[in-house]
Design a protein around this motif. Structure first.
Motif, PDB file in Angstrom:
ATOM      1  N   MET A 108       0.851  -1.185   0.000  1.00 42.32           N
ATOM      2  CA  MET A 108       0.000   0.000   0.000  1.00 42.32           C
ATOM      3  C   MET A 108       0.886   1.233   0.000  1.00 42.32           C
ATOM      4  N   THR A 109       0.549   2.264  -0.787  1.00 38.67           N
ATOM      5  CA  THR A 109       1.344   3.491  -0.822  1.00 38.67           C
ATOM      6  C   THR A 109       0.454   4.690  -0.569  1.00 38.67           C
ATOM      7  N   LEU A 110       1.017   5.767  -0.030  1.00 41.21           N
ATOM      8  CA  LEU A 110       0.332   7.037   0.204  1.00 41.21           C
ATOM      9  C   LEU A 110       1.096   8.133  -0.512  1.00 41.21           C
ATOM     10  N   ARG A 111       0.363   9.124  -1.045  1.00 46.52           N
ATOM     11  CA  ARG A 111       1.012  10.242  -1.727  1.00 46.52           C
ATOM     12  C   ARG A 111       0.888  11.486  -0.876  1.00 46.52           C
ATOM     13  N   LYS A 112       2.012  12.127  -0.634  1.00 45.73           N
ATOM     14  CA  LYS A 112       2.034  13.332   0.198  1.00 45.73           C
ATOM     15  C   LYS A 112       3.117  14.268  -0.319  1.00 45.73           C
ATOM     16  N   ASN A 113       2.718  15.516  -0.597  1.00 49.05           N
ATOM     17  CA  ASN A 113       3.659  16.520  -1.104  1.00 49.05           C
ATOM     18  C   ASN A 113       4.412  16.004  -2.318  1.00 49.05           C
ATOM     19  N   SER A 114       3.668  15.350  -3.231  1.00 51.08           N
ATOM     20  CA  SER A 114       4.229  14.853  -4.493  1.00 51.08           C
ATOM     21  C   SER A 114       5.274  13.769  -4.288  1.00 51.08           C
ATOM     22  N   GLU A 115       5.361  13.187  -3.070  1.00 50.42           N
ATOM     23  CA  GLU A 115       6.301  12.108  -2.816  1.00 50.42           C
ATOM     24  C   GLU A 115       5.526  10.848  -2.504  1.00 50.42           C
ATOM     25  N   THR A 116       6.109   9.689  -2.839  1.00 50.26           N
ATOM     26  CA  THR A 116       5.463   8.398  -2.576  1.00 50.26           C
ATOM     27  C   THR A 116       6.102   7.752  -1.363  1.00 50.26           C
ATOM     28  N   PHE A 117       5.228   7.314  -0.448  1.00 47.43           N
ATOM     29  CA  PHE A 117       5.705   6.672   0.780  1.00 47.43           C
ATOM     30  C   PHE A 117       5.103   5.277   0.875  1.00 47.43           C
ATOM     31  N   ASP A 118       5.870   4.348   1.380  1.00 46.19           N
ATOM     32  CA  ASP A 118       5.375   3.009   1.670  1.00 46.19           C
ATOM     33  C   ASP A 118       4.816   3.019   3.088  1.00 46.19           C
ATOM     34  N   ALA A 119       3.496   2.734   3.214  1.00 46.31           N
ATOM     35  CA  ALA A 119       2.851   2.828   4.528  1.00 46.31           C
ATOM     36  C   ALA A 119       3.323   1.759   5.492  1.00 46.31           C
ATOM     37  N   THR A 120       3.964   0.722   4.974  1.00 46.40           N
ATOM     38  CA  THR A 120       4.422  -0.364   5.843  1.00 46.40           C
ATOM     39  C   THR A 120       5.844  -0.161   6.331  1.00 46.40           C
ATOM     40  N   VAL A 121       6.539   0.857   5.838  1.00 44.45           N
ATOM     41  CA  VAL A 121       7.932   1.107   6.197  1.00 44.45           C
ATOM     42  C   VAL A 121       8.055   2.535   6.699  1.00 44.45           C
ATOM     43  N   PRO A 122       8.787   2.777   7.800  1.00 40.95           N
ATOM     44  CA  PRO A 122       8.964   4.151   8.279  1.00 40.95           C
ATOM     45  C   PRO A 122       9.519   5.049   7.183  1.00 40.95           C
ATOM     46  N   ALA A 123       9.050   6.276   7.152  1.00 42.77           N
ATOM     47  CA  ALA A 123       9.469   7.219   6.115  1.00 42.77           C
ATOM     48  C   ALA A 123      10.951   7.530   6.207  1.00 42.77           C
ATOM     49  N   GLN A 124      11.540   7.721   5.024  1.00 42.72           N
ATOM     50  CA  GLN A 124      12.920   8.189   4.900  1.00 42.72           C
ATOM     51  C   GLN A 124      13.905   7.296   5.655  1.00 42.72           C
ATOM     52  N   LEU A 125      13.816   5.953   5.437  1.00 45.63           N
ATOM     53  CA  LEU A 125      14.744   5.035   6.099  1.00 45.63           C
ATOM     54  C   LEU A 125      16.184   5.320   5.698  1.00 45.63           C
ATOM     55  N   GLY A 126      16.356   5.827   4.483  1.00 42.35           N
ATOM     56  CA  GLY A 126      17.703   6.071   4.002  1.00 42.35           C
ATOM     57  C   GLY A 126      18.454   7.091   4.824  1.00 42.35           C
ATOM     58  N   SER A 127      17.721   7.964   5.563  1.00 48.83           N
ATOM     59  CA  SER A 127      18.387   8.997   6.353  1.00 48.83           C
ATOM     60  C   SER A 127      18.761   8.529   7.747  1.00 48.83           C
ATOM     61  N   LEU A 128      18.401   7.292   8.092  1.00 45.86           N
ATOM     62  CA  LEU A 128      18.710   6.786   9.425  1.00 45.86           C
ATOM     63  C   LEU A 128      20.200   6.472   9.555  1.00 45.86           C
ATOM     64  N   PRO A 129      20.729   6.557  10.757  1.00 47.64           N
ATOM     65  CA  PRO A 129      22.160   6.252  10.948  1.00 47.64           C
ATOM     66  C   PRO A 129      22.446   4.780  10.703  1.00 47.64           C
ATOM     67  N   SER A 130      23.693   4.453  10.440  1.00 47.71           N
ATOM     68  CA  SER A 130      24.083   3.087  10.096  1.00 47.71           C
ATOM     69  C   SER A 130      23.855   2.105  11.238  1.00 47.71           C
ATOM     70  N   TRP A 131      23.841   2.592  12.480  1.00 49.04           N
ATOM     71  CA  TRP A 131      23.688   1.703  13.626  1.00 49.04           C
ATOM     72  C   TRP A 131      22.235   1.408  13.954  1.00 49.04           C
ATOM     73  N   TYR A 132      21.288   1.959  13.164  1.00 49.10           N
ATOM     74  CA  TYR A 132      19.872   1.768  13.488  1.00 49.10           C
ATOM     75  C   TYR A 132      19.484   0.282  13.499  1.00 49.10           C
ATOM     76  N   GLY A 133      20.027  -0.496  12.541  1.00 52.33           N
ATOM     77  CA  GLY A 133      19.695  -1.917  12.472  1.00 52.33           C
ATOM     78  C   GLY A 133      20.088  -2.653  13.746  1.00 52.33           C
ATOM     79  N   ASP A 134      21.256  -2.299  14.304  1.00 46.58           N
ATOM     80  CA  ASP A 134      21.690  -2.916  15.558  1.00 46.58           C
ATOM     81  C   ASP A 134      20.744  -2.551  16.697  1.00 46.58           C
ATOM     82  N   LEU A 135      20.311  -1.287  16.727  1.00 43.48           N
ATOM     83  CA  LEU A 135      19.376  -0.846  17.763  1.00 43.48           C
ATOM     84  C   LEU A 135      18.064  -1.623  17.670  1.00 43.48           C
ATOM     85  N   LEU A 136      17.534  -1.746  16.447  1.00 41.38           N
ATOM     86  CA  LEU A 136      16.289  -2.481  16.256  1.00 41.38           C
ATOM     87  C   LEU A 136      16.440  -3.929  16.703  1.00 41.38           C
TER      88      LEU A 136
END
Length: 356
Positions: A1-29
């Motif tokens: 499922m996708t949502l459109r906001k401000n002309s950008e496409t987001f995946d509703a099942t994944v947190p927005a802007q995962l690419g901007s997360l720090p490299s250690w986020y996976g270890d934290l999760l």
């Protein structure tokens, strides 16, 4: 499922802007998930311990009253009916279960919460009380079931096989070759190994035995014990231009050792111990990582062996070795004994019968 906001496409099942997360986020999760899973497991264990504690206390109350008043089982039947009426949403107050509670309190008279048996599910405990009589046998299977996380079916199977009689009874030289770990390793050296699940008749070739073991690898690993990982069958090693093949090679994840298994369909002779010793030395020199792994262990499994003669051969070896027998039944004999599934079904039926 996708949502459109401000002309950008987001995946509703994944947190927005995962690419901007720090490299250690996976270890934290991963750490958070592990914490949640651990808390859930502890909560389940705590609930189970409270249930066993309650059953033990009820058993103690019934036993104390019976000793004082000397009444019979009719009172237990009435008590079961009244408890079901008083606690309609609470399962486990059948007459049969109340009898189990008395047996629990009689078998373990000291506070149950301080004992290992309180860590087992109630179904495991009823199997133990049904199948075993002596406290020594009960303590053995309780300890092993808690330490190794046995399912109820496995517990029932090992009791049926008499594991407490076989474990640690194989011929070994562990006390001389690995004195620090001899007690731990001796636990693995049972005699005999029960290989009836292979379905072989009494006359079979060694390659047929190997094939049957590999085809039933999960059950064979269960028979060996917790921690074994399969490395290979007919594992090739090259020495001076000649190739040699090891019947079965395993690695123990907790002990950090390789285990060489050689199979004989006939009687084990002292010279077979020499061949096993050779293969253990080969694995030690060509396969084992001396920085990570402890000395390789050799197991020789055969139909029968002369313990006195074999022990002399073991004592002459500097490598840690063990010699044990295996037992298997012919197809005709197998039809005369219950399967593991049959035993599991009987146990489950017994457990179900105590539920309202």
């Amino acid at each position: 499922m996708t949502l459109r906001k401000n002309s950008e496409t987001f995946d509703a099942t994944v947190p927005a802007q995962l690419g901007s997360l720090p490299s250690w986020y996976g270890d934290l999760l991963g750490d958070v998930k592990e914490t949640v899973a651990g808390a859930r497991l502890r909560a389940q264990r705590a609930v189970n311990t409270e249930l066993v504690q309650m059953y033990w206390q009820i058993g103690k109350l019934i036993l104390a009253r019976r000793e004082q008043e000397g009444w019979g089982t009719k009172v237990v039947a009435r008590l079961a009916a009244d408890l079901k009426a008083a606690f309609p949403g609470q399962r486990g107050f059948s007459r049969r279960n109340l009898m189990y509670m008395q047996k629990l309190a009689r078998t373990w008279p000291q506070p149950i919460v301080q004992q290992a048996v309180a860590q087992l599910p109630w179904g495991h405990i009823t199997v133990l009380m049904d199948k075993l009589e002596t406290r020594a046998e009960l303590d053995f299977y309780v300890t092993e079931a808690v330490r190794k996380g046995w399912s109820r079916a496995l517990l029932d199977r090992f009791i049926h096989q008499g594991l407490h009689l076989a474990q640690g009874s194989a011929s070994t030289n562990f006390e001389l070759t690995v004195p620090d770990d001899s007690a731990v390793l001796k636990e693995l050296a049972r005699d005999p190994y029960r290989l009836d699940f292979l379905g072989l008749d009494k006359e079979h070739a060694e390659h047929e035995l190997e094939e049957a073991i590999v085809a039933n690898m999960v059950r064979f690993l269960t028979e060996l014990g917790v921690g074994f990982a399969f490395v290979g069958r007919q594992y090739p090693v090259l020495i001076g231009g000649d190739q040699y093949r090891i019947d079965l090679l395993f690695y123990h994840l907790k002990l950090h050792r390789y285990f060489v298994f050689e199979l004989k369909t006939k009687d084990v002779r002292p010279e077979h111990v020499g061949k096993l010793n050779f293969y253990v030395s080969v694995v030690d020199q060509l396969v084992r990582d001396p920085q990570r792994d402890d000395a390789t262990i050799g197991f020789l499994i055969g139909a029968h062996h002369n313990k006195a003669a074999v022990q002399l051969a073991l004592d002459a070896s500097n490598n840690p070795l063990a010699v044990t027998n295996y037992s298997n039944l012919s197809p005709t004999e197998r039809e005369l004994v219950p399967t593991e599934e049959d035993l599991s079904r009987v146990v489950q039926d017994a457990i179900d019968s105590v539920r309202p």
